[in-house]
Scaffold this motif. Structure first.
Motif, PDB file in Angstrom:
ATOM      1  N   ALA A 123       7.902  39.711  24.404  1.00 33.70           N
ATOM      2  CA  ALA A 123       7.545  38.337  24.029  1.00 33.70           C
ATOM      3  C   ALA A 123       7.193  38.320  22.555  1.00 33.70           C
ATOM      4  N   HIS A 124       7.897  37.457  21.843  1.00 32.46           N
ATOM      5  CA  HIS A 124       7.742  37.389  20.388  1.00 32.46           C
ATOM      6  C   HIS A 124       7.117  36.034  20.050  1.00 32.46           C
ATOM      7  N   LEU A 168      -0.307  35.106  23.587  1.00 33.35           N
ATOM      8  CA  LEU A 168      -0.312  36.549  23.334  1.00 33.35           C
ATOM      9  C   LEU A 168      -1.665  37.151  23.722  1.00 33.35           C
ATOM     10  N   SER A 203      -2.030  37.262  27.464  1.00 31.79           N
ATOM     11  CA  SER A 203      -1.167  38.292  28.070  1.00 31.79           C
ATOM     12  C   SER A 203      -1.792  39.672  27.917  1.00 31.79           C
ATOM     13  N   ARG A 204      -2.350  39.916  26.736  1.00 32.27           N
ATOM     14  CA  ARG A 204      -2.965  41.229  26.538  1.00 32.27           C
ATOM     15  C   ARG A 204      -4.205  41.385  27.399  1.00 32.27           C
ATOM     16  N   THR A 236       4.475  42.834  23.078  1.00 40.08           N
ATOM     17  CA  THR A 236       4.223  41.620  22.301  1.00 40.08           C
ATOM     18  C   THR A 236       4.427  41.849  20.801  1.00 40.08           C
ATOM     19  N   SER A 282      -4.748  36.935  17.407  1.00 38.78           N
ATOM     20  CA  SER A 282      -3.363  37.195  17.813  1.00 38.78           C
ATOM     21  C   SER A 282      -2.824  38.415  17.077  1.00 38.78           C
ATOM     22  N   ALA A 314      -1.583  41.944  18.963  1.00 41.58           N
ATOM     23  CA  ALA A 314      -0.144  42.169  19.087  1.00 41.58           C
ATOM     24  C   ALA A 314       0.182  43.657  19.008  1.00 41.58           C
TER      25      ALA A 314
END
Lengths: 704, 332
Positions: free
Chosen positions: A178-179, A189, A192-193, A201, A249, A253
């Motif tokens: 996922a970018h 992001l 998700s983490r 990511t 973020s 990442a």
């Protein structure tokens, strides 16, 4: 290794494979998340939209763009369809069953990538709960009054929820990348983490929030980069929550990227993380089939601009249009960030230089920067009307003259040249000339400005006195509106206008990337940029002698403003001294750089970032050389061996150098030979990939 | 009387606004005493000029430059910076007696009768009534006392890190010995007690002579609508249960102070929103008047609410370093 590398990549001539970036895309899913997918707000839209084709070519069915759903945008830009991937469909259905609108389709741009759009409004009833969840994982709260930030929480929560529903369906593969672009997508992001999703990511900033704010406040930014108390600066500017979303973020990442070296430096201080990869922005370049078609377009549109100039300067046309150069600056009206201040100062110095050297070159400078206006001003419109009238007069006299001549020839006579124009004709012509009498100077601006007295450009022009006097060799035209092909003044669109000009001047102070000079380059128009712009940094790194290729890079980072301004003046003056032939050669070289700016080349930096993210997230499956190539140094264009060299070096002792000198230089210039060498240079690093041992190569090795 | 004075202290331009309102309110109720303002180098020259219009004396106190025992004390206990500045009021020996008032106070009637009291007279602190609140106190300038205080500060420090703790330990007999040194609460009514004991406020609040705007949001941080003559914004905020005092502050500000600021070309927009910069300044200087009751034990829920009101404590508990620690709990 069997690869789903698309045909369009391999069939490119001169564009190499990236040997060590082979990813098994058939076993991967790539999601690119941005608030500007199908939704034009600012510059990110352009980046994503132009890049889509290259990425879709590489990833095919496994590439999805994720954005917000807005009915108007979807109506005009998206064609609905069923998701081809059953897992994606299942995840969408789960979300729909819980009351959130999710939309799937193809984005109707080149490459037709799949898009997945979340309806923010329909999910807004979850806002309080999601803000609570986000608070719990990050300790970042969102003020009620910031609508955009609240939308970002909804969008991010939906994205993360989708990724969760999707990734829980997979065991070993496919793996998900996922970018995320910019802070508006960052919440997805971070969530998700925090939920430890099996997703690699990537986070890309195109400019830092704080950097933009600080530069807009006219702070001496680059000299104080390491001095700022960034929490305090963000807090005082009431963007602390946004800044925290961005920085969190970046921190979360797997891979962090920025668009340029200069933004990398900015990020190091404003976000406290060095980017892992620099992913420069490209363009979708269409090649003309004819070799030098862009040169023909240049002369065609130059003629149109010349027509405008004839009208604008009626009564003052004591300069030769053949020896007139057109410079321009364009972009958002940010007086100092875009370097309009320095440009004006340099123009004032250039005017002086051209006058004392008694040059016959005239420079007309356009400022295309939209400001508030009350439409065109009368004097400007009158200019065009006068030009039209003279043209009509000339046509009618020509008609009569032609008839008389024809009749005389029919009779077998040479007409009496004293009688061929009668008194009426003379009167008509005298009247026409009389109407071109003008008692004021040609106007500096084409429009009635609403805040004329406080306009920074106009006030600077007043201060330095560039009023289009006859003696001025630099003439200024401020056009405070975007160009349009339906304009009664200058009926050209932006692209046509750029093609007709000789030089674009963009001496920006704050320019994370800088599409304007990049666009000039692909159209074969030289431009001035700075080492504070992403584009300038990129070119400095890739081209040994950028000036020879029509990329003049002003040093605004390590020099004082006055020194930078002198350097800019020298560039402009040097450009004015080039012969027509030299300019043509330079344009050819400029245009050749467009390969460098093509997404088909630059897309590989994104590929590299994805590979790196995978290797960090799934280290067992995706290996990567520990010091694999994060540098943007695929190759360098060498200094051209033939002349003309960069104008700064080409300054002749006498300003009146003869055409004869140019002839000598021409013989040493062979366009085809040089172009072929440049193509080789693009290729060379990658053809070396077939070297012994099969060991993966680092791009740094291939520097010429 | 020329040898008695009210004294206040402004450590930045925001607090100067408070000092100006205090000074104007004292003048409005026709005090016969002098007005003195102590300022620190953080106060801008323009604001200093405005202060000179209202106050008889404006005195720059730079502890770092003092070169005396105050400087030494500061080197040993740098955390007491502002406190040491405040102690400087004992050095004003041109006066025989003074009343010190914090810049976030304002008078609602003539209070010259305070000069009949002795050192050290003060009103109880609403949070711990056995301590006096150092926002309003009567004292006698004396170099001897000044040096004793400095020495005391250097050796013992302050239990709350600010002047109130220091003074309460130094004048430790205040709570138990002389009742005449206990000023009635109406001489230092802290705005927070309005909601902490509302019935008492209803019974006695009308006699209030001095209001003290305790808390992190100072009057100058609010938004004021000059047309309706009232504070704008979120009326659910408990601090604005009784907005009368805030409105009075703003009435004095718009009537007496704003014209002065305009005269001096200090552009002031009456309707600007809560300025984050000023809030933080206020928070970071809160220790001048009292140990803050909110900062140390704020709950997660309260913190979130503050973020949502745009008032994250970005220089303190909400700094990004703390956010990063939170994030790192789940990042490998």
């Amino acid at each position: 290794m069997p690869l789903a590398r698309s045909l369009s990549m391999t069939s490119l001539n001169g564009l190499p494979q990236w040997e060590d970036e082979d990813l098994p895309v058939e076993d991967l899913l790539l999601f690119e998340v941005s608030w500007e997918v199908t939704n034009k707000v600012g510059g990110i839209y352009t980046v994503i939209q132009t890049k889509a084709k290259t990425t879709a070519d590489e990833w095919g069915e496994n590439y999805f763009l994720v954005g917000p759903y807005f009915e108007q945008n979807v109506k005009t830009q998206v064609e609905a369809c069923e998701p081809p991937n059953p897992a994606v469909k299942k995840a969408m259905d789960t979300m729909k069953s819980q009351g959130c609108q999710v939309f799937f389709g193809r984005w109707l741009i080149e490459g037709s990538p799949y898009v997945l759009l979340f309806d923010i409004g329909s999910a807004a009833w979850n806002l309080d709960r999601w803000k609570g969840e986000f608070w719990d994982v990050s300790n970042i709260g969102i003020p009620f009054h910031d609508r955009e930030a609240n939308d970002a929480v909804i969008f991010g929560s939906l994205t993360a929820w989708f990724l969760k529903e999707l990734s829980c369906q997979f065991d070993d593969k496919p793996n998900i990348i996922a970018h995320f672009h910019e802070w508006q997508a960052g919440v997805g992001l971070i969530l998700s983490r925090s939920w430890k999703l099996r997703v690699a990511t990537i986070f890309t900033t195109h400019a830092t929030l704080l950097g933009r704010y600080l530069c807009a406040a006219s702070i001496d930014f680059y000299n104080n980069l390491d001095q700022f108390d960034i929490d305090k600066e963000a807090g005082e500017r009431q963007i602390y929550h946004r800044y925290c979303m961005e920085r969190a973020s970046v921190h979360c990442a797997h891979v962090f990227t920025t668009v340029s070296q200069i933004t990398a430096v900015e990020a190091e201080h404003m976000l406290k993380r060095n980017p892992d990869v620099v992913t420069p922005n490209g363009l979708n370049i269409k090649k003309f089939s004819a070799m030098h078609e862009f040169q023909n377009l240049h002369s065609m549109y130059k003629a149109r601009i010349q027509e405008f100039i004839r009208g604008h300067f009626y009564g003052h046309l004591d300069f030769s249009l053949e020896k007139t150069l057109f410079f321009f600056i364009a972009g958002r009206y940010e007086f100092s960030n875009k370097g309009a201040d320095m440009f004006l100062e340099a123009l004032s110095r250039l005017n002086f230089l051209l006058r004392v050297h008694k040059t016959d070159v005239t420079v007309v400078v356009f400022f295309i920067m939209p400001a508030k206006t009350n439409n065109f001003n009368v004097e400007t419109l009158k200019g065009q009307a006068v030009r039209k009238q003279l043209w009509d007069t000339a046509q009618s006299v020509k008609e009569k003259f032609g008839k008389k001549l024809y009749n005389a020839l029919l009779k077998g006579e040479i007409p009496d040249l004293n009688k061929i124009l009668d008194r009426d004709d003379i009167t008509i012509m005298k009247r026409a000339i009389f109407s071109t009498q003008r008692h004021c100077l040609p106007p500096v601006t084409t429009h009635n400005m609403i805040d004329d007295g406080n306009d920074p450009i106009l006030n600077t022009i007043r201060r330095i006195g560039l009023f289009n006097n006859r003696s001025d060799r630099v003439k200024v035209i401020v056009h405070p509106e975007f160009l349009s092909s339906t304009s009664p003044l200058l009926p050209l669109d932006y692209e046509e206008f750029v093609r007709g000009c000789h030089l674009g001047v963009f001496p920006s102070y704050y320019e994370p990337w800088g599409y304007t000079p990049a666009e000039c380059t692909v159209m074969g128009i030289p431009s001035v940029t700075t080492n504070l712009s992403g584009f300038g940094c990129f070119m400095q790194e890739h081209v040994a002698d950028p000036a020879a290729y029509g990329i003049y890079i002003v040093d605004r980072r390590f020099r004082s403003p006055d020194e930078s301004c002198n350097q800019l003046t020298q560039f402009l003056y040097g450009f004015c001294q080039q012969s027509r032939r030299q300019r043509i050669i330079q344009r050819n070289r400029t245009e050749r750089l467009s390969d460098l700016l093509d997404w088909r080349y630059l897309g590989r930096y994104y590929m590299h970032a994805r590979h790196l993210a995978l290797s960090r997230t799934f280290p067992d499956k995706f290996e990567m050389e520990p010091c694999a190539p994060p540098k943007t140094e695929g190759f360098r264009y060498p200094r051209p061996s033939s002349v003309p060299p960069s104008p700064s070096a080409s300054q002749h002792s006498s300003p009146h150098h003869s055409e004869g000198e140019d002839e000598d230089e021409d013989e040493r210039y062979d366009e085809d030979e040089e172009a072929e060498r440049d193509r080789q240079n693009i290729k060379s690093p990658f053809t070396l990939g077939a070297l012994p041992q099969g060991k993966k190569k680092q791009h740094g090795q291939y520097r010429n | 009387l020329p040898d008695q004075s009210f004294v206040t202290l402004a450590t930045n331009d925001s607090y100067v606004k408070g000092a100006l309102v205090l000074g104007s309110s004292l003048q409005q109720y026709r005090t016969t005493r002098k007005l003195t303002a102590l300022i620190t180098p953080q106060v801008s020259d323009l604001m200093r000029k405005v202060l000179e219009k209202v106050f008889d004396e404006v005195i720059l106190v730079n502890v770092l430059d003092s070169g005396d025992s105050a400087h030494l004390a500061l080197m040993k206990r740098p955390e007491l910076g502002v406190t040491l500045t405040k102690l400087h009021c004992w050095a004003l020996t041109q006066f025989s007696k003074c009343v010190f008032m914090d810049a976030d106070t304002m008078v609602l009637s003539n209070i010259d009768e305070l000069f009949e009291r002795e050192e050290l007279s003060a009103a109880p602190d609403p949070g711990w009534p056995d301590c006096f609140n150092s926002g309003v106190f009567v004292y006698r300038p004396s170099i001897e006392t000044y040096n004793q205080l400095l020495q005391f500060a250097t050796e013992k420090g302050s239990f709350d890190g600010a002047d109130q703790g220091l003074l309460n330990t130094f004048f430790s007999s205040w709570a138990t010995t002389d009742m005449s040194k206990h000023l009635p609460f109406i001489y230092n009514l802290s705005s927070t007690s309005v909601y902490s004991y509302l019935p008492a406020f209803k019974a006695f609040g009308a006699n209030t002579k001095v209001v003290h705007f305790l808390g992190s949001t100072k009057p100058w941080n609010y938004t004021y609508d000059s047309r309706t003559k009232s504070i704008k914004g979120n009326m659910d905020d408990p601090k604005i249960v009784h907005p009368e005092f805030l409105n009075m502050w703003w009435n004095t500000y718009t009537a007496d102070v704003l014209p002065l600021l305009e005269q001096h070309g200090i552009v002031e927009e009456v309707t600007t929103g809560v300025n984050m910069a000023e809030v933080t300044e206020a928070v970071s200087h809160i220790s001048i008047s009292a140990p803050s009751p909110v900062l140390p034990t704020i709950s997660s829920e309260e913190r979130k609410e503050r973020w949502e009101q745009g008032q994250a404590d970005y220089m303190g508990v909400d700094s990004f370093d703390n956010i990063k620690k939170k994030l790192d709990t789940y990042l490998q």
